[in-house]
Motif scaffolding. Structure first.
Motif, mmCIF file in Angstrom:
data_model
loop_
_atom_site.group_PDB
_atom_site.id
_atom_site.type_symbol
_atom_site.label_atom_id
_atom_site.label_comp_id
_atom_site.label_asym_id
_atom_site.label_seq_id
_atom_site.Cartn_x
_atom_site.Cartn_y
_atom_site.Cartn_z
ATOM 1 N N ASN A 1 2.380 6.417 -6.987
ATOM 2 C CA ASN A 1 1.366 7.294 -7.566
ATOM 3 C C ASN A 1 1.714 8.762 -7.364
ATOM 4 O O ASN A 1 1.521 9.585 -8.265
ATOM 5 C CB ASN A 1 -0.016 6.986 -6.988
ATOM 6 C CG ASN A 1 -0.533 5.631 -7.432
ATOM 7 O OD1 ASN A 1 -0.064 5.055 -8.410
ATOM 8 N ND2 ASN A 1 -1.494 5.118 -6.695
ATOM 9 N N GLU A 2 2.226 9.101 -6.184
ATOM 10 C CA GLU A 2 2.639 10.477 -5.921
ATOM 11 C C GLU A 2 3.754 10.900 -6.878
ATOM 12 O O GLU A 2 3.720 11.993 -7.448
ATOM 13 C CB GLU A 2 3.138 10.625 -4.479
ATOM 14 C CG GLU A 2 2.073 10.524 -3.419
ATOM 15 C CD GLU A 2 2.643 10.413 -2.010
ATOM 16 O OE1 GLU A 2 3.892 10.425 -1.841
ATOM 17 O OE2 GLU A 2 1.848 10.286 -1.067
ATOM 18 N N GLN B 1 1.176 4.008 -3.027
ATOM 19 C CA GLN B 1 0.870 5.415 -2.769
ATOM 20 C C GLN B 1 2.034 6.307 -3.181
ATOM 21 O O GLN B 1 1.842 7.319 -3.852
ATOM 22 C CB GLN B 1 0.539 5.630 -1.296
ATOM 23 C CG GLN B 1 0.180 7.069 -0.972
ATOM 24 C CD GLN B 1 -0.160 7.262 0.506
ATOM 25 O OE1 GLN B 1 -0.241 6.311 1.271
ATOM 26 N NE2 GLN B 1 -0.357 8.500 0.884
ATOM 27 N N GLU C 1 0.827 -1.207 0.000
ATOM 28 C CA GLU C 1 0.000 0.000 0.000
ATOM 29 C C GLU C 1 0.862 1.259 0.000
ATOM 30 O O GLU C 1 0.598 2.203 -0.758
ATOM 31 C CB GLU C 1 -0.937 0.002 1.204
ATOM 32 C CG GLU C 1 -2.049 -1.017 1.120
ATOM 33 C CD GLU C 1 -2.842 -1.158 2.418
ATOM 34 O OE1 GLU C 1 -2.547 -0.437 3.398
ATOM 35 O OE2 GLU C 1 -3.746 -2.002 2.444
ATOM 36 N N ASP C 2 1.878 1.282 0.856
ATOM 37 C CA ASP C 2 2.760 2.455 0.929
ATOM 38 C C ASP C 2 3.528 2.649 -0.383
ATOM 39 O O ASP C 2 3.675 3.779 -0.864
ATOM 40 C CB ASP C 2 3.740 2.323 2.095
ATOM 41 C CG ASP C 2 3.068 2.421 3.444
ATOM 42 O OD1 ASP C 2 1.876 2.795 3.504
ATOM 43 O OD2 ASP C 2 3.722 2.095 4.458
#
Length: 161
Positions: free
Chosen positions: A112-113, A109, A105-106
C-alpha cells in the motif's frame, strides 16, 4: 446518504442526451494499472526481494511440520516421543500461523505504501489527459464500460515514459 448521491449522479448522466455531442466520457481501470505499469511490476519485484527471507523461513517451517506429521503417523513411536513430537508440532503450528499473519500484514502495508505513489502518478496522468483532451468525466470504477471509453492503455503508456 450515499444512495441519494448515486441517484443524483445517475439522473445527471441521464439528462446528458441533450448535450451528448459535447460530453466526453472516459474510464481508467486502476487494477490493470497496478498489474501492468512498469512501476507496478518493479514494486512487486522489490517486495518479493524484501520479503523473500521471511517466506523462506515459513517454507522451512512447513517442511519441518511435514516431517513431524510423518513421524507422528508412525505407530512405532514411544509415548514419550509421541508427546514430544506433538508438542513440537503444536508449537510450530502456532509460530507458523503468527509469522504467516505478520508477513501478510507487513506485505500489505508495504504494498500500500509503494502503490500510493503509483496511484498519485496515475491520477495526475488522468487529470492531464482529461484537461488536454477536454474530457468531462473520467471514471475509475464501473460495473461495465464500453471499451471505446477505456483510457487505461493511454495512461499506461504515459506512466511508462
Amino acid at each position: 446518504m450515499k444512495a441519494w448521491k448515486w441517484w443524483l449522479a445517475a439522473l445527471s448522466v441521464a439528462a446528458l442526451p441533450a448535450h451528448a455531442a459535447d460530453f466526453k466520457l472516459g474510464f481508467v481501470n486502476i487494477e490493470r494499472i497496478y498489474r501492468e505499469a512498469g512501476a507496478s511490476i518493479a514494486i512487486y519485484k522489490k517486495l518479493d526481494k524484501e520479503f523473500a527471507g521471511r517466506r523462506d523461513e515459513l517454507k522451512k517451517m512447513e517442511t519441518r511440520a511435514k516431517d513431524l506429521e510423518s513421524q507422528l503417523a508412525k505407530n512405532s513411536l514411544s509415548p514419550d516421543d509421541r508427546k514430544r513430537f506433538e508438542r513440537e508440532y503444536a508449537s510450530l503450528d502456532r509460530d507458523y500461523r503468527a509469522k504467516s499473519r505478520e508477513l501478510a500484514e507487513d506485505y500489505n502495508q508495504r504494498r500500500n505504501e509503494e502503490f500510493a505513489g503509483v496511484t498519485e502518478r496515475a491520477n495526475r496522468m488522468v487529470k492531464d489527459i482529461a484537461q488536454r483532451e477536454n474530457y468531462d468525466l473520467i471514471l475509475q470504477d464501473a460495473v461495465y464500460i464500453n471499451p471505446k471509453f477505456d483510457l487505461t492503455p493511454q495512461v499506461l503508456k504515459e506512466l511508462d515514459k
